[in-house]
Scaffold this motif. Structure first.
Motif, mmCIF file in Angstrom:
data_model
loop_
_atom_site.group_PDB
_atom_site.id
_atom_site.type_symbol
_atom_site.label_atom_id
_atom_site.label_comp_id
_atom_site.label_asym_id
_atom_site.label_seq_id
_atom_site.Cartn_x
_atom_site.Cartn_y
_atom_site.Cartn_z
ATOM 1 N N UNK A 1 -6.455 13.077 -9.790
ATOM 2 C CA UNK A 1 -6.129 12.686 -8.733
ATOM 3 C C UNK A 1 -7.250 12.013 -7.703
ATOM 4 N N UNK A 2 -8.474 12.579 -7.933
ATOM 5 C CA UNK A 2 -9.703 11.933 -7.324
ATOM 6 C C UNK A 2 -9.982 10.501 -7.908
ATOM 7 N N UNK B 1 -6.608 3.533 -5.635
ATOM 8 C CA UNK B 1 -5.588 3.244 -4.569
ATOM 9 C C UNK B 1 -6.007 2.865 -3.302
ATOM 10 N N UNK B 2 -7.010 3.407 -2.799
ATOM 11 C CA UNK B 2 -7.787 3.204 -1.541
ATOM 12 C C UNK B 2 -8.327 1.604 -1.878
ATOM 13 N N UNK C 1 1.192 2.723 -3.295
ATOM 14 C CA UNK C 1 -0.134 3.198 -3.554
ATOM 15 C C UNK C 1 -0.123 4.674 -2.974
ATOM 16 N N UNK C 2 0.264 4.930 -1.927
ATOM 17 C CA UNK C 2 0.440 6.203 -1.328
ATOM 18 C C UNK C 2 1.452 7.112 -2.161
ATOM 19 N N UNK C 3 2.536 6.400 -2.400
ATOM 20 C CA UNK C 3 3.574 7.254 -3.230
ATOM 21 C C UNK C 3 3.469 7.631 -4.436
ATOM 22 N N UNK D 1 -6.877 8.481 -6.843
ATOM 23 C CA UNK D 1 -6.797 8.307 -5.394
ATOM 24 C C UNK D 1 -7.712 7.121 -4.745
ATOM 25 N N UNK D 2 -9.029 7.396 -5.296
ATOM 26 C CA UNK D 2 -10.250 6.416 -5.088
ATOM 27 C C UNK D 2 -9.755 5.036 -5.346
ATOM 28 N N UNK E 1 0.691 -1.136 0.126
ATOM 29 C CA UNK E 1 0.025 -0.180 0.013
ATOM 30 C C UNK E 1 0.832 1.325 0.047
ATOM 31 N N UNK F 1 0.293 8.284 -5.620
ATOM 32 C CA UNK F 1 -0.689 9.049 -5.692
ATOM 33 C C UNK F 1 -0.156 10.439 -5.328
ATOM 34 N N UNK F 2 0.580 10.520 -4.196
ATOM 35 C CA UNK F 2 1.435 11.722 -3.541
ATOM 36 C C UNK F 2 2.188 12.611 -4.632
ATOM 37 N N UNK G 1 -7.105 17.558 -11.282
ATOM 38 C CA UNK G 1 -7.832 17.092 -10.079
ATOM 39 C C UNK G 1 -8.842 15.968 -10.527
ATOM 40 N N UNK H 1 -5.995 -1.483 -1.300
ATOM 41 C CA UNK H 1 -5.980 -2.012 -0.103
ATOM 42 C C UNK H 1 -6.890 -3.114 0.172
ATOM 43 N N UNK H 2 -7.968 -2.916 -0.056
ATOM 44 C CA UNK H 2 -9.196 -3.798 0.188
ATOM 45 C C UNK H 2 -9.099 -5.211 -0.825
#
Lengths: 630, 90
Positions: free
Chosen positions: A415-416, A422-423, A81-83, A419-420, A78, A85-86, A412, A426-427
């Motif tokens: 990103x939205x 990438x969340x 994913x964070x990196x 980002x969604x 994960x 997206x950032x 934008x 995890x699931x």
């Protein structure tokens, strides 16, 4: 290696391919100019462009790679994913509008807009090609890996098929068809990943993931000091590896590997793959045709409200995560060793607390005192953060919208949506870890196999989307690479004057040549770790391109020589560190301990070095009359 | 110039200095939050296992938070930029 081709998946795949070819043919009649070919005429709506960004960016590494890494190693996957997206924050706040204002077709245009420098044109084009090819190889390898189990075709057929379709998409209508393929793929990927995640919530967790889940046999044994001395039920001891705590047992002429349990009184059946001296491969003691290799992934304890339960029932998103945090999962830890002349791989049962899985450290060795492991991690997170806004195939998408304002808005939306998604990774990753679907031989198949858990329809859709994922990203990469060859190298650097139609023709020929090279590399690099190569592309992009982009935008003393040399230094430093790293030494088959570079991730050295080079050379060799883009 | 301009034409943007400053401020804010996340993971990985909210640990909350923060900051940035463009480019 353990699944059959699905007719429905094949039908969906063919339908998708026909739709893609139809779109390309439709736009081909409208793409006559170079602006149309390289930038879709700058007419794409910002919302479409935003989703197309997602389709371009969410490559096989994101969808297949990250879900697989989370499924096998928990939270550390994960972190990617964070990196990833950032990195879009840098693109939005710093790069989007200035780059849109300055460029025309390629990111080299933007860098060079202040200078008209042959050095910048050459270096930026080479950097674009290097990054694009580093990124292309894993996509093509991924295409081959997907097609083998899903359509029952050899790896090279998958690579040629994807390569051929993508060449058609790009060579017919360039950025226009590429945009709509990416838009459709991005939208479908997010939609079906959402459906898969909701299905996971409804299903919850079960100790026995499904009715057909493999039941691991346990045998009584006697042992002394970790060495098995006798075994029950008619098995005999063939050999054992005391250091790893595994023993090879034989019964009815079949040899299988077992793992000595902690108390030393029993052994448990352990998945294995053995390559014999004659080259034959056995899966759990039998040839592939006997289909003994099973899917795994289960929880050993499920704790809800402090009590052990057999199943949870439906869960909300927070409960889904908190339940696994409080419970215990069996991870399968890969061990490779020699047993006589045989090369043996076993996957040992490793009961692991959810608390351990849901925090960092299973992949990245952060709980040791080794400073290089920590620096390597920081270096990776730095490259992910700074790499996104320096990827040429992402940057060219800014030229497809009408204005800087649209470039900002589309970022934008990107990103939205990204980002969604990438969340959701995890699931989906944790779902694959616990639902008895993992193919231990191929972590990349975790997400499609999780979909199969919920039925052949979802599996077929997700599989077709996985193909589309490769098509969308490869199309973008080939547009970027063909722009670097035809527009930057031939037209600008080479100074060859072409008519507008000639530029389009040069772009199409370049796309075909780059596509063929991608096919060849995709076949040659079969079996190479795809996530590793994508990481390499990010590191090279962040090191070579980002310092130049940032300084051209913000520092008025930036000079043409400074930009060209910084790209060269950043690119070469990153590549040299990677080629001399322990990871690559292991890939070469050499001892990683003898690698000259202690780092696997070059960003922490190569990015600052590229910035310093740019400043020093800009001060030594100033350019006259230029001003920052911002 | 290198003999080529942008793919499309648009008018002068008087809000560009404002948008640039705003972008840099927001970038710095996000950089600090991201750097703190990387530092916590690197130097205190066990701390990331601490339960902080609704049964979720710091690693999950902070990680998800970074993704959501990027989306929220992006929306705020766009709204402020659009407002500035509407006012300054009248």
């Amino acid at each position: 290696m353990i699944y059959d081709a699905s007719i429905f998946a094949i039908v969906l795949f063919i339908a998708f391919v026909i739709a893609v070819l139809g779109i390309s043919k439709y736009f081909a009649s409208k793409t006559k100019s170079s602006a149309g070919y390289y930038a879709a005429g700058g007419t794409i709506h910002w919302a479409v462009n935003g989703i197309a960004f997602a389709g371009d960016y969410l490559s096989a590494a994101s969808f297949l790679g990250i879900c697989g890494m989370i499924a096998f190693l928990g939270y550390d996957g994960f972190l990617y994913s964070i990196g990833y997206l950032a990195g879009w924050v840098v693109a939005l706040f710093v790069v989007a509008e200035p780059l849109k204002k300055a460029g025309k077709y390629t990111f080299t245009d933007a860098l060079d807009s202040r200078f008209n420098s042959k050095g910048i044109q050459l270096m930026a084009a080479i950097s674009t090609l290097v990054v694009s090819i580093c990124y292309l190889i894993p996509q093509m390898v991924g295409a081959g890996s997907l097609i083998t189990p899903l359509l029952g075709m050899p790896h090279y057929v998958g690579v040629i098929l994807v390569g051929g379709i993508v060449i058609f998409i790009v060579a017919t209508a360039g950025m226009a068809s590429t945009t709509y393929v990416q838009f459709i793929k991005g939208g479908l990927l997010i939609l079906f990943s959402s459906i898969l995640t909701v299905a996971l919530f409804v299903n919850g967790y079960k100790l026995k993931p499904h009715d057909d889940y493999h039941k691991f046999i346990t045998l009584s044994v006697t042992s002394e000091n970790g060495v098995v001395t006798s075994v029950a039920d008619g098995y005999s001891i063939a050999s054992q590896n005391k250091d790893l705590g595994v023993v090879k047992l034989e019964k009815d002429g079949m040899q299988t590997w077992w793992q000595l349990q902690k108390e030393g009184k029993s052994v448990i059946e352990t998945p294995s793959m053995v390559v014999l001296a004659n080259g034959e491969t056995l899966y759990n003691g039998a040839p592939k045709s006997e289909r003994k290799f099973y899917q795994v992934g289960h929880m050993s304890k499920i704790i809800v409200d402090g009590k052990e339960v057999k199943e949870t029932g439906s869960l909300g998103p927070f409960e889904f995560l908190s339940t696994i945090t409080n419970s215990e999962v069996i991870l399968f830890t890969k061990k490779v060793f020699k047993d006589g002349a045989d090369n043996v791989t076993v996957w040992k049962h490793t009961p692991t607390s959810g608390e351990r899985i849901m925090r960092p450290g299973l992949k990245f060795h952060l709980e040791t005192d080794k400073i290089w492991d920590k620096i390597d991690f920081i270096s990776l997170m730095l490259a992910l953060f700074l790499g996104t806004s320096a990827l040429p195939h992402i940057l060219i998408r800014y030229y497809t919208v009408p204005s800087p304002k649209d470039a900002r808005k589309s970022t934008i939306v990107a990103i939205a949506s990204i980002g969604f998604f990438y969340v959701l990774t995890l699931f989906m990753g944790l779902g694959a870890m616990t639902h008895g679907v993992l193919d231990l031989g191929d972590s990349n198949m975790s997400a499609p196999l999780l979909a199969k858990f919920f039925g052949i329809f979802l599996f077929s859709c997700i599989s077709a989307i996985a193909f589309a994922t490769v098509l969308g990203t490869v199309s973008g990469l080939i547009v970027a690479a063909s722009g670097a060859v035809a527009h930057d190298l031939i037209s600008n650097f080479g100074g060859i004057k072409m008519t507008d139609a000639g530029q389009v023709k040069a772009g199409k020929i370049s796309a075909i040549v780059v596509g063929i090279i991608a096919i060849i590399l995709g076949i040659l690099f079969k079996g190479m770790n795809v996530s590793f190569l994508v990481g390499l592309a990010f590191s090279v992009a962040a090191s070579a391109n980002l310092p130049a982009i940032m300084m051209v935008i913000f520092w008025k003393k930036t000079s043409a020589v400074g930009v060209a040399v910084s790209i060269l230094v950043g690119m070469v430093t990153a590549l040299v560190i990677i080629l001399l790293s322990p990871d690559l030494y292991a890939q070469y088959g050499w001892d990683p301990a003898t690698a000259p570079s202690p780092l696997g991730q070059p960003g922490i050295i190569s990015i600052p070095l590229s910035f310093i080079t740019l400043v020093v050379f800009s001060l030594l060799f100033p350019s006259k009359g230029s001003k920052p883009l911002a | 110039m290198a003999g080529h301009g942008p793919a499309t034409d648009w008018g002068e943007d008087k809000a560009s200095d404002y948008k640039e400053r705003l972008g840099i401020y927001l970038f710095i804010v996000y950089c600090v939050v991201y750097a703190a996340f990387v530092a916590l993971n690197t130097f205190t990985p066990k701390l990331m296992g601490m339960i902080v909210f609704s049964g979720l640990n710091l690693a999950v909350v902070y990680g998800m938070g970074l993704i959501i923060l990027a989306i929220i900051m992006g929306i705020i940035y766009n709204n402020m930029c659009t407002k500035a463009e509407d006012q300054m480019n009248k």
